[in-house]
Design an enzyme around this catalytic site. Sequence first.
Site: not given
Ligand code: ASP
Length: 354
Positions: A17, A95-96, A167
């Site tokens: 993100t 974050t995923d 997370k």
């Molecule tokens: N879908 C994104 C990822 O993990 C979510 C994020 O970065 O917060 O790349």
Amino acid sequence: MSQGEPVRVCIIPTGGTIASIYDSESQAYRPGLSVDTLLSYLPEGMGKIEVIKRELFQLDSANAQPHHWQEVASCIKATYEEIPDLAGFVVLHGTDTMVYTASAVSFMIQDFGKPIVFTGSQIPASMPWSDGPRNLRDALRVAAWADLGETCIVFNGEIHRATRVKKLRDRDHDAFDSADPTPLGMLARDIVLYEGRTKRHNLIPRFDTRLDDRVFLLKVFPGIPPSVISRIVDMGYHGIVIEGYGSGNIPTQENALTGPIKQAVSEGCSMLMSTQCAFGQADLSFYEVGKAALDVGALSAHDMTSEAAVVKLMWILGHTRERDVVKEMILTNYVSEVTLSDSKTIRGTSPMNP
Ligand code: ASP
């Protein structure tokens, strides 16, 4: 390390993100911003840090695969060998699956002695209210100056050990919590670091990216068909982490999982019991429904998170499938991923590098 001295930090972007932009064709966000654009959002005063860039991927981390973990670790190794005086590394990541990649890097690069800092954001850095610039700035501070010699996740002002974090929130800026023990530190006016962390040191780092990705993560739920375990073994998996209820409990009466676990173990598949509780641990000696798993040959993940348990089992099986050695390695604390009174803590020698 004094904050007055100029230092060099390597940034490795992988997407997520933080680097996302709106794609008018798909009408959704996807990674696309360069490191230079991300750095342009930071205050000028970061100038004491000389940034070395290693553009790696532009992935949504939902698309990250175990080979991407190996590529991140290999990039860190190559850059470290090329520029040994770097103060630390920052890996920008979605974050995923950040916890998986950061855990994998922890196991693949041991005794590094410098911070390897993962960060990202919940809101794309291109938006004015994004948490991305703050997290990037904090990650650079930690990589440049913190007395920390291990792999961590810096997010929302907190510094978490890679193998101990989960997370837990998909929108709040506070996406991550340390499952246990408490975080490694926090960022305020100063970088505050707690006892129990690994400090910077000059041991010779050990790099080992071997991995067997044929490990399955299975969550127990009421009604789970026991045959699913033999199907997974038949698909060629060499290890299964079973997220049991509570302290690692499984059904032992109707739809009992004990028989299939025993069968899987006899076919050479390593079975590791963890908990589906965000905060908790497998304690298989307390209830009959936990002890039954032990009795048929499953191992306990103790207080490892499921994420760390999956990565650790992949990493172990990349080295050996011999049952006794797998058991010994599961019961070895490599990177502070597990708390065990009877565990061996590795520093300097390990089965991966005898
Ligand atoms: N879908 C994104 C990822 O993990 C979510 C994020 O970065 O917060 O790349």
